[in-house]
Design a protein around this motif. Structure first.
Motif, PDB file in Angstrom:
ATOM      1  N   PHE A 184       0.814  -1.421  -0.063  1.00 49.52           N
ATOM      2  CA  PHE A 184      -0.039  -0.066  -0.049  1.00 49.52           C
ATOM      3  C   PHE A 184       0.792   1.369  -0.006  1.00 49.52           C
ATOM      4  O   PHE A 184       1.799   1.292   0.729  1.00 49.52           O
ATOM      5  CB  PHE A 184      -0.897   0.162   1.275  1.00 49.52           C
ATOM      6  N   GLU A 185       0.440   2.260  -0.789  1.00 53.19           N
ATOM      7  CA  GLU A 185       1.274   3.451  -0.872  1.00 53.19           C
ATOM      8  C   GLU A 185       0.313   4.584   0.041  1.00 53.19           C
ATOM      9  O   GLU A 185      -0.783   4.817  -0.109  1.00 53.19           O
ATOM     10  CB  GLU A 185       0.959   4.087  -2.141  1.00 53.19           C
ATOM     11  N   LEU A 192       5.731   6.858  10.486  1.00 53.63           N
ATOM     12  CA  LEU A 192       7.126   7.268  10.915  1.00 53.63           C
ATOM     13  C   LEU A 192       7.946   6.132  11.702  1.00 53.63           C
ATOM     14  O   LEU A 192       9.067   6.257  11.680  1.00 53.63           O
ATOM     15  CB  LEU A 192       7.053   8.675  11.856  1.00 53.63           C
ATOM     16  N   ASP A 193       7.270   5.401  12.543  1.00 61.85           N
ATOM     17  CA  ASP A 193       8.060   4.558  13.174  1.00 61.85           C
ATOM     18  C   ASP A 193       8.605   3.358  12.460  1.00 61.85           C
ATOM     19  O   ASP A 193       9.701   2.798  12.454  1.00 61.85           O
ATOM     20  CB  ASP A 193       6.958   3.955  14.244  1.00 61.85           C
ATOM     21  N   LEU A 194       7.840   2.962  11.273  1.00 59.17           N
ATOM     22  CA  LEU A 194       8.561   1.920  10.133  1.00 59.17           C
ATOM     23  C   LEU A 194       9.537   2.815   9.583  1.00 59.17           C
ATOM     24  O   LEU A 194      10.667   2.145   9.105  1.00 59.17           O
ATOM     25  CB  LEU A 194       7.406   1.638   9.220  1.00 59.17           C
ATOM     26  N   VAL A 195       9.345   4.230   9.191  1.00 54.26           N
ATOM     27  CA  VAL A 195      10.595   4.711   8.498  1.00 54.26           C
ATOM     28  C   VAL A 195      11.743   4.690   9.363  1.00 54.26           C
ATOM     29  O   VAL A 195      12.993   4.462   9.049  1.00 54.26           O
ATOM     30  CB  VAL A 195      10.240   6.130   8.200  1.00 54.26           C
ATOM     31  N   ALA A 196      11.409   5.200  10.623  1.00 52.79           N
ATOM     32  CA  ALA A 196      12.689   5.163  11.706  1.00 52.79           C
ATOM     33  C   ALA A 196      13.569   4.050  11.551  1.00 52.79           C
ATOM     34  O   ALA A 196      14.748   3.814  12.004  1.00 52.79           O
ATOM     35  CB  ALA A 196      12.327   5.759  13.027  1.00 52.79           C
ATOM     36  N   ARG A 197      12.589   2.680  11.328  1.00 49.87           N
ATOM     37  CA  ARG A 197      13.243   1.252  11.716  1.00 49.87           C
ATOM     38  C   ARG A 197      13.746   0.624  10.175  1.00 49.87           C
ATOM     39  O   ARG A 197      13.986  -0.335  10.205  1.00 49.87           O
ATOM     40  CB  ARG A 197      12.322   0.437  12.300  1.00 49.87           C
ATOM     41  N   SER A 198      13.514   1.704   9.195  1.00 54.02           N
ATOM     42  CA  SER A 198      14.067   1.206   7.776  1.00 54.02           C
ATOM     43  C   SER A 198      13.336  -0.058   7.519  1.00 54.02           C
ATOM     44  O   SER A 198      13.927  -1.042   6.613  1.00 54.02           O
ATOM     45  CB  SER A 198      15.710   1.105   7.891  1.00 54.02           C
ATOM     46  N   GLN A 199      12.003  -0.066   7.737  1.00 58.30           N
ATOM     47  CA  GLN A 199      10.981  -1.191   7.322  1.00 58.30           C
ATOM     48  C   GLN A 199      10.294  -0.851   5.934  1.00 58.30           C
ATOM     49  O   GLN A 199       9.537  -1.920   5.575  1.00 58.30           O
ATOM     50  CB  GLN A 199      10.161  -1.714   8.413  1.00 58.30           C
ATOM     51  N   VAL A 200      10.484   0.214   5.531  1.00 61.92           N
ATOM     52  CA  VAL A 200       9.568   0.541   4.563  1.00 61.92           C
ATOM     53  C   VAL A 200      10.509   1.340   3.395  1.00 61.92           C
ATOM     54  O   VAL A 200      11.553   2.223   3.762  1.00 61.92           O
ATOM     55  CB  VAL A 200       8.372   1.454   4.767  1.00 61.92           C
ATOM     56  N   VAL A 201      10.301   1.242   2.022  1.00 60.67           N
ATOM     57  CA  VAL A 201      10.816   1.890   1.013  1.00 60.67           C
ATOM     58  C   VAL A 201      10.222   3.404   0.940  1.00 60.67           C
ATOM     59  O   VAL A 201       8.978   3.486   0.884  1.00 60.67           O
ATOM     60  CB  VAL A 201      10.843   1.052  -0.317  1.00 60.67           C
ATOM     61  N   LEU A 202      11.064   4.428   0.599  1.00 61.65           N
ATOM     62  CA  LEU A 202      10.362   5.790   0.496  1.00 61.65           C
ATOM     63  C   LEU A 202      10.776   6.329  -0.878  1.00 61.65           C
ATOM     64  O   LEU A 202      11.814   6.140  -1.550  1.00 61.65           O
ATOM     65  CB  LEU A 202      11.058   6.794   1.554  1.00 61.65           C
ATOM     66  N   ARG A 203       9.745   6.865  -1.578  1.00 59.20           N
ATOM     67  CA  ARG A 203       9.825   7.230  -2.824  1.00 59.20           C
ATOM     68  C   ARG A 203       9.093   8.702  -2.884  1.00 59.20           C
ATOM     69  O   ARG A 203       7.837   8.565  -2.888  1.00 59.20           O
ATOM     70  CB  ARG A 203       9.656   6.613  -3.988  1.00 59.20           C
ATOM     71  N   SER A 204       9.625   9.858  -3.323  1.00 62.47           N
ATOM     72  CA  SER A 204       8.807  11.161  -3.344  1.00 62.47           C
ATOM     73  C   SER A 204       7.673  11.372  -2.563  1.00 62.47           C
ATOM     74  O   SER A 204       6.671  11.690  -2.605  1.00 62.47           O
ATOM     75  CB  SER A 204       8.185  10.949  -4.916  1.00 62.47           C
ATOM     76  N   GLY A 205       8.109  11.182  -1.305  1.00 63.79           N
ATOM     77  CA  GLY A 205       7.254  11.436   0.016  1.00 63.79           C
ATOM     78  C   GLY A 205       6.298  10.557   0.293  1.00 63.79           C
ATOM     79  O   GLY A 205       5.543  10.547   1.174  1.00 63.79           O
ATOM     80  N   LYS A 206       6.290   9.263  -0.297  1.00 61.58           N
ATOM     81  CA  LYS A 206       5.365   7.960  -0.304  1.00 61.58           C
ATOM     82  C   LYS A 206       5.994   7.051   0.585  1.00 61.58           C
ATOM     83  O   LYS A 206       7.292   6.628   0.093  1.00 61.58           O
ATOM     84  CB  LYS A 206       4.751   7.601  -1.453  1.00 61.58           C
ATOM     85  N   ALA A 207       5.588   6.331   1.284  1.00 57.99           N
ATOM     86  CA  ALA A 207       6.039   5.138   2.097  1.00 57.99           C
ATOM     87  C   ALA A 207       5.103   3.843   1.527  1.00 57.99           C
ATOM     88  O   ALA A 207       4.085   3.940   1.282  1.00 57.99           O
ATOM     89  CB  ALA A 207       6.104   5.092   3.401  1.00 57.99           C
ATOM     90  N   TYR A 208       5.991   2.737   1.192  1.00 54.85           N
ATOM     91  CA  TYR A 208       5.245   1.523   0.674  1.00 54.85           C
ATOM     92  C   TYR A 208       5.226   0.672   1.839  1.00 54.85           C
ATOM     93  O   TYR A 208       6.209   0.034   2.031  1.00 54.85           O
ATOM     94  CB  TYR A 208       6.074   1.211  -0.654  1.00 54.85           C
TER      95      TYR A 208
END
Length: 463
Positions: A184-185, A192-208
């Motif tokens: 899901f995009e 943010l907690d998934l971003v902090a733990r590098s558990q998602v890919v980020l592209r152009s302000g979107k997390a997958y």
């Protein structure tokens, strides 16, 4: 919201449990608590329900602090839920009356704690944190149908990324995900907690976000809704001042939280001459401010407020504070100090301006207030220091490597006060006799609490 008489319970005995429960107001086991209860609750139930839920939330806090891995945390939380707030599924063979009663208690107790914990920003933050943790735990323990029901009720507005579109959307980042899992995009701010733990890919302000981690989105949505609801409760709370039965109960509930305002036992024994020696027992945030003050003979306003009120809280009187700060600001003239700084010191002690008696900053305020900018030294090292800098500071404090790694990992995961608590326990262990058990302390909620515990006599020193 509540009537204070014992009222009728929903759900009679007999009949098919699933059918009876489905037609009650508690058709689903898991909920985001969007509708306030419109039913009668006795005063006895009012307090008993809330105390049981509070026991669960405190057990979650303690499990996060003491648990040895995810499985141990899960086990501790399940034990607390079974004891204080069970919530069985529709497929269980329990009587319908019991199923409805469990859900009624869960629903009512949540809203009672909203009232009790809406009084201050710190209490609201504590409740939001651990209600979200409870929701995430229950979601992970639920079956697939219950999860889908709750996600549907949450209306999360997820954008599904079809397998054929992954490479176009993610490029090489598509390899990060298993080919079979749903993706899901979403806006990255929602996870943010998934971003902090590098558990998602980020592209152009979107997390997958993969299907397995959708609980982070659910928790974000619940956090937003509960935060808004608590703000509404805070505005309505003064109207309850007329109710002499409920107000003492609400005050008692909030006082039992670990985030209730810390009251230091300091009695004014600290002198200007003893501050530097006492700094060995300061928490990292205050040691950093103290060290910078000695090095630069100056602190900016944020640092002076944070350190000054802390020193006031550990017993530095106003006359001694004026002596201490004048010595610390040795590079400036007396006239400059009196005109630019002495007034603010007296103001902190309630002797100028509105004559308010200001209290030391709590950990929550230090963590959540304006972050330090260039040239600033206030804030929380576990929150605001880089990983390398935090490691270096902990090594200077002689924290053993095993403890250091755990503390740094907790800080990196956003558990700043838990990291500070672990640091305090490492300090106490260092000062304890060789054969003493590892110390365990209540979660640190204030730098002054840290100092009081760290400077208290050890059994060997008081023997």
């Amino acid at each position: 919201m509540f009537n204070q008489r014992a009222g009728k319970r929903e759900g009679g005995g007999g009949g098919d449990a699933q059918e009876v429960v489905r037609h009650s107001r508690y058709a689903t086991r898991l909920t985001l608590y969007e509708r306030a209860p419109e039913l009668e609750v006795s005063v006895e139930e009012f307090e008993a329900f809330a105390l049981d839920r509070l026991q669960v939330l405190r057990a979650i806090e303690d499990a996060q602090l003491r648990g040895k891995g995810e499985d141990d945390v899960r086990k501790r939380v399940n034990e607390a839920l079974d004891r204080h707030l069970p919530l069985h599924t529709n497929r269980s063979r329990l009587p319908p009356r019991q199923l409805v009663g469990e859900r009624r208690k869960d629903h009512v107790s949540h809203f009672i704690l909203r009232l009790a914990f809406s009084r201050t920003e710190e209490l609201r933050a504590w409740l939001v944190r651990y209600e979200c943790a409870l929701l995430k735990h229950r979601f992970r323990e639920a079956d697939a149908s219950e999860r889908q029901e709750l996600l549907g009720a949450a209306r999360l507005q997820l954008t599904h990324v079809a397998p054929a579109s992954r490479v176009a959307a993610l490029g090489s980042g598509a390899e990060f995900y298993a080919a079979h899992e749903q993706l899901f995009e979403v806006d990255f701010e929602r996870v943010l907690d998934l971003v902090a733990r590098s558990q998602v890919v980020l592209r152009s302000g979107k997390a997958y976000v993969p299907q397995a981690d959708v609980v982070a989105l659910l928790a974000h949505e619940f956090r937003q809704r509960l935060t808004r609801a608590l703000a509404v409760c805070a505005r309505a709370l003064p109207q309850m001042g007329e109710d002499e039965r409920l107000l003492p109960v609400l005050q008692n509930l909030s006082s039992q939280s670990a985030r209730a305002e810390y009251q230091s036992p300091a009695t004014g024994a600290m002198s200007a001459d003893s501050v530097d020696d006492a700094a060995a027992a300061f928490p990292l945030c205050m040691q950093h401010l103290h060290a910078q003050l000695l090095a630069d003979h100056h602190l900016r306003h944020g640092g002076r407020m944070q350190l000054g009120l802390f020193l006031k809280g550990i017993g530095l009187s106003l006359p001694e504070a004026l002596v201490y700060w004048r010595r610390a600001f040795a590079a400036m003239s007396d006239d400059h100090f009196q005109k630019g700084y002495a007034y603010n010191i007296r103001h902190n002690y309630g002797m100028e301006g509105r004559r308010a008696d200001y209290t030391p900053y709590s950990c929550h305020r230090i963590i959540m207030s304006n972050p330090p900018g260039p040239g600033d030294h206030h804030g929380c090292p576990f929150r605001h220091f880089s990983s390398d800098r935090l490691h270096a500071v902990l090594r200077r404090d002689r924290v053993p490597d095993a403890h250091l790694r755990e503390i740094a990992d907790l800080a990196a995961a956003g558990h700043y006060q838990v990291a500070c608590t672990r640091h305090l326990e490492a300090r106490l262990l260092r000062a304890a006799p060789t054969d003493a058990p590892a110390p365990q302390v209540a979660p640190v909620v204030s730098p002054n609490q840290f100092f009081d515990l760290c400077s208290a006599p050890t059994p060997s020193s008081s023997a």
